[in-house]
Scaffold this active site. Structure first.
Site, short mmCIF file in Angstrom:
data_model
loop_
_atom_site.label_atom_id
_atom_site.label_comp_id
_atom_site.label_asym_id
_atom_site.label_seq_id
_atom_site.Cartn_x
_atom_site.Cartn_y
_atom_site.Cartn_z
N ASP A 63 94.63 79.53 57.19
CA ASP A 63 94.41 79.55 58.64
C ASP A 63 92.93 79.69 58.97
O ASP A 63 92.11 79.98 58.10
CB ASP A 63 95.23 80.68 59.29
CG ASP A 63 95.13 82.01 58.55
OD1 ASP A 63 94.24 82.15 57.70
OD2 ASP A 63 95.95 82.89 58.81
N ASN A 96 102.83 93.27 62.40
CA ASN A 96 103.98 92.81 63.19
C ASN A 96 104.85 91.81 62.41
O ASN A 96 105.71 91.15 62.99
CB ASN A 96 103.50 92.17 64.51
CG ASN A 96 102.68 90.90 64.28
OD1 ASN A 96 102.41 90.53 63.14
ND2 ASN A 96 102.30 90.24 65.36
N HIS A 103 103.69 89.13 60.72
CA HIS A 103 103.22 87.74 60.62
C HIS A 103 102.74 87.40 59.21
O HIS A 103 102.31 88.26 58.46
CB HIS A 103 102.16 87.41 61.70
CG HIS A 103 100.80 87.98 61.48
ND1 HIS A 103 100.03 88.46 62.51
CD2 HIS A 103 100.03 88.11 60.36
CE1 HIS A 103 98.86 88.86 62.04
NE2 HIS A 103 98.83 88.66 60.74
N GLU A 156 103.01 84.20 64.23
CA GLU A 156 103.43 85.41 64.93
C GLU A 156 104.94 85.40 65.13
O GLU A 156 105.58 84.34 65.02
CB GLU A 156 102.71 85.48 66.29
CG GLU A 156 101.18 85.43 66.21
CD GLU A 156 100.57 86.76 65.77
OE1 GLU A 156 101.25 87.58 65.12
OE2 GLU A 156 99.38 86.98 66.08
C1 F6R Z 1 94.81 85.82 56.77
C2 F6R Z 1 96.15 85.81 57.30
C3 F6R Z 1 96.81 87.01 57.90
C4 F6R Z 1 96.50 88.31 57.16
C5 F6R Z 1 97.21 89.48 57.83
C6 F6R Z 1 96.87 90.79 57.17
O1 F6R Z 1 94.47 84.53 56.26
O2 F6R Z 1 96.73 84.78 57.27
O3 F6R Z 1 98.20 86.79 57.91
O4 F6R Z 1 96.93 88.17 55.83
O5 F6R Z 1 96.84 89.54 59.18
O6 F6R Z 1 95.52 91.07 57.38
P1 F6R Z 1 94.78 92.21 56.56
O7 F6R Z 1 94.81 91.80 55.13
O8 F6R Z 1 93.37 92.23 57.10
O9 F6R Z 1 95.54 93.47 56.79
#
Ligand code: F6R
Length: 242
Positions: A62, A128, A130, A135
Site C-alpha cells: 500500500d 481495528n 485492517h 479497513e
Molecule cells: C502497512 C500496512 C498496515 C500496517 C498496520 C499496522 O503497509 O499495510 O496494515 O501493517 O497498520 O501498523 P504498525 O505495524 O505500525 O502497527
C-alpha cells in the site's frame, strides 16, 4: 492458520526472518512487503544478513495517496530507508501515491500483481483488524483499491507526522483478494493494542467487518504474535499455538 506465540517481538521477528530465508533458498522470487512499526525488526535482520535478494522482486501492499515518492512519510521512502538501501532487489514495486488519477494508479498496480504473483506476503495488523489499508467493511473480492482511512487509522498513524492534519486521508492498497492470492502469508502483530484484533482474526467469524479474519480461509497463513497480542485468545487457541 498456523499460530505461533513468542515471548516478544524480537523473537517473532527472528522466526519471520527464518521463513524469508527458507523461502528465498527454496526458490521464492516475489516477496510482498509491508510497512509500519511491526516489520522494522525483521527488516533490520534482513539488512544485516548475507541473504541475497538481487534476483528477487518486491511488491508492497500500500501507499498513501498524495505523498510524493520521496516524502519522508511515504511508504516508498520507508522501504528505501529500512530495507532497499541495504538489500537491493532486482525490482521493487510500491503503489504510486503521487498519481492522483485513481483509475490509472489502480490499473497499473493490478497489472503488476498479475505479472508478479507473490510467493510470500508479509502483513501487519491494524488495531481495528485492517490488513494493508483494507479497513473494516472492505469488499473481500477487491484486488487493488483506493480507500479512505478511518479516524482510528489516522489517529494511529499520526505519530509519524508533525500534525494530525498532515496525515493523508486516502491510500491505494491491495485488497483482500490480492492478499489471499499470495502462496504463503506471514502476519505479525505485537503488543496489547493488537490483542482485540488478533482475537477477532483468529477466533471470530470470517467477516468483512474484521478484514484479517479472511486469513482463516488461506491454506498457508502463518501468524506470528507476541504474548501481549495473544493475551485475549482462548486457552485452547494458546495451547494449540505452543
Ligand atoms: C502497512 C500496512 C498496515 C500496517 C498496520 C499496522 O503497509 O499495510 O496494515 O501493517 O497498520 O501498523 P504498525 O505495524 O505500525 O502497527
Amino acid at each position: 492458520m498456523e499460530i505461533k506465540i513468542f515471548a516478544n517481538a524480537q523473537e517473532a521477528s527472528k522466526q519471520a526472518f527464518n521463513i524469508f530465508k527458507e523461502q528465498l533458498e527454496s526458490g521464492a522470487e516475489v516477496f510482498g512487503l509491508a510497512t509500519g512499526s511491526t516489520p522494522e525488526a525483521l527488516y533490520a535482520l534482513l539488512a544485516d544478513s548475507d541473504l541475497d535478494f538481487s534476483n528477487a522482486v518486491s511488491v508492497n501492499l500500500d501507499e498513501y495517496v498524495g505523498l510524493d515518492n520521496d516524502h519522508p512519510q511515504s511508504y516508498h521512502y520507508f522501504m528505501h530507508d529500512h530495507l532497499f538501501q541495504f538489500k537491493p532487489f532486482k525490482q521493487t514495486f510500491v503503489p504510486d501515491g503521487a498519481n492522483l488519477d485513481a483509475d490509472s494508479a489502480i490499473k497499473a498496480y493490478d497489472e503488476i500483481l498479475v505479472t508478479y504473483p507473490r510467493d510470500v506476503q508479509l502483513l501487519g495488523l491494524g488495531p481495528n483488524g485492517h490488513i494493508g489499508f483494507d479497513e473494516p467493511g472492505t469488499d473481500f473480492d477487491a484486488t487493488m483499491l483506493k480507500v479512505s482511512l478511518t479516524e482510528s487509522t489516522i489517529e494511529a498513524n499520526k505519530r509519524f507526522f508533525d500534525d494530525v492534519k498532515d496525515v493523508p486521508t486516502e491510500a491505494y492498497t491491495m485488497g483482500p483478494k490480492a492478499i489471499m492470492d499470495a502462496k504463503t502469508v506471514v502476519l505479525m502483530a505485537f503488543g496489547k493494542g493488537k490483542a482485540e484484533a488478533v482475537k477477532s482474526m483468529i477466533e471470530g467469524p470470517v467477516t468483512e467487518a474484521s478484514p484479517a479474519s479472511i486469513l482463516q480461509n488461506h491454506a498457508n497463513a502463518i501468524i506470528l504474535i507476541d504474548e501481549d497480542a495473544a493475551s485475549l485468545l482462548s486457552e485452547q487457541t494458546k495451547t494449540a499455538a505452543k
